[in-house]
Design a protein around this motif. Structure first.
Motif, mmCIF file in Angstrom:
data_model
loop_
_atom_site.group_PDB
_atom_site.id
_atom_site.type_symbol
_atom_site.label_atom_id
_atom_site.label_comp_id
_atom_site.label_asym_id
_atom_site.label_seq_id
_atom_site.Cartn_x
_atom_site.Cartn_y
_atom_site.Cartn_z
ATOM 1 N N GLU A 25 0.832 -1.212 0.000
ATOM 2 C CA GLU A 25 0.000 0.000 0.000
ATOM 3 C C GLU A 25 0.861 1.254 0.000
ATOM 4 O OE1 GLU A 25 -2.498 -0.705 3.363
ATOM 5 O OE2 GLU A 25 -4.004 -1.809 2.186
ATOM 6 N N ASN A 30 -0.492 -2.756 -6.893
ATOM 7 C CA ASN A 30 -1.738 -3.530 -6.825
ATOM 8 C C ASN A 30 -1.622 -4.839 -6.058
ATOM 9 O OD1 ASN A 30 -3.100 -1.622 -8.454
ATOM 10 N ND2 ASN A 30 -2.137 -2.514 -10.270
ATOM 11 N N LEU A 54 -4.860 -8.443 -1.580
ATOM 12 C CA LEU A 54 -4.413 -7.722 -2.762
ATOM 13 C C LEU A 54 -4.251 -8.700 -3.925
ATOM 14 C CD1 LEU A 54 -1.718 -5.461 -1.049
ATOM 15 C CD2 LEU A 54 -4.067 -4.843 -1.661
ATOM 16 N N SER A 55 -4.094 -8.168 -5.103
ATOM 17 C CA SER A 55 -3.947 -9.010 -6.291
ATOM 18 C C SER A 55 -2.673 -9.849 -6.210
ATOM 19 C CB SER A 55 -3.911 -8.126 -7.538
ATOM 20 O OG SER A 55 -3.706 -8.895 -8.693
ATOM 21 N N ASN A 86 -8.672 -13.415 -5.123
ATOM 22 C CA ASN A 86 -7.712 -12.411 -5.587
ATOM 23 C C ASN A 86 -6.486 -13.032 -6.254
ATOM 24 O OD1 ASN A 86 -7.313 -13.315 -2.830
ATOM 25 N ND2 ASN A 86 -5.592 -11.890 -2.687
ATOM 26 N N HIS A 137 1.443 -5.110 -14.706
ATOM 27 C CA HIS A 137 0.279 -5.223 -13.810
ATOM 28 C C HIS A 137 0.421 -4.389 -12.534
ATOM 29 C CE1 HIS A 137 -1.723 -8.275 -16.182
ATOM 30 N NE2 HIS A 137 -0.620 -9.010 -16.212
#
Length: 266
Positions: A25, A30, A54-55, A86, A137
């Motif tokens: 974060e 991501n 998260l991803s 996720n 990504h």
């Protein structure tokens, strides 16, 4: 020299997951990309990443991979995707890339050095692939090295599996990684498999390469940190301690910062 972890697995799991989430974060990314090998380290790392919410992108990157490694990796990924919405996965077959690379570089008469260089090349191709997907990504590359590998014997490839953005399990001994793996419900096929880096296209184990098991090397690392020397031991213990010290000394170039030539401008 058998090791049994006394790790407070639930507490440590929560700590690592929170650390991962906070780091991601703050970095404004991501999530994470993890290379899946079919071994316990990558299985634990990817599961910890998944728990952040998260991803998480799990990458399979076979290069003439042993079938047992491939099947264990697929089993883990499928289980993880069922447990966590996720988590996604992609397989990138790097075998053709590896073979093309070999065609473009000169051969060597030193078979041992040739095989080792090609093994490290596999790891570096995978690192490049991880960072490709991380870039497109917006992900961080999560390292899968444990404490014995990263700071004890240096059992990893420089700028290969050692090239990562963050290392969530690098302060855990191998026995502690297994303890977390059990708690995190990593498949038994992985927990019961002999550790192997899979860089030679066969099923040779880490113990065969290192000359000692992780339990033995973990013991030696702890004894070394207590200031012991080879003279304090005999028999197999002395042999293992000497193996550990040799590997630790030989691989300091991986563990220490890159040497910088400082210039006096006075």
């Amino acid at each position: 020299m058998s090791k049994k972890s006394t790790l407070q697995v639930e507490k440590v799991t929560l700590h690592i997951v929170n650390w991962l989430k906070e780091y991601a974060e703050n970095a404004k990314v991501n999530g994470f990309v993890v290379g899946i090998s079919g071994g316990v380290d990558s299985a634990v790392t990817s599961t910890l990443c998944a728990q952040t919410g998260l991803s998480v992108l799990c990458l399979e990157m076979p290069i003439h991979q042993a079938e047992s490694h491939v099947s264990r990796g697929k089993e883990h990924i499928e289980q993880l995707k069922k447990r966590f919405l996720n988590v996604n996965s992609i397989e990138v077959n790097l075998t053709p890339v590896f073979e093309d690379f070999k065609k473009q570089v000169p051969d060597s008469n030193d078979i041992h050095k040739l095989h080792l260089s090609l093994a490290n090349t596999r790891a570096r191709l995978r690192m490049t692939t991880l960072y490709y997907f991380a870039g497109i990504h917006g992900l961080l590359v999560a390292g899968t090295g444990n404490k014995v590998e990263d700071f004890g014997v240096g059992f990893y490839t420089k700028y290969g599996d050692g090239g990562v953005d963050l290392s969530p399990i690098a302060d855990l001994m191998k026995s502690e990684v297994y303890a977390l793996g059990t708690f995190l419900k990593v498949p038994d096929s992985i927990l019961n498999a002999d550790p192997s880096d899979g860089l030679f296209g066969d099923a040779r184990t880490d113990e065969q390469q290192l000359g000692a098991s992780y339990d033995e090397l973990e013991w030696a690392m702890e004894e070394d940190e207590l200031g012991k020397t080879a003279a304090d031991f005999s028999g197999r213990e002395k042999e293992v301690f000497e193996i550990y010290k040799h590997l630790n000394k030989t691989n300091q170039h991986k563990m220490n910062p890159i040497p910088i030539c400082l210039v006096n401008r006075n």
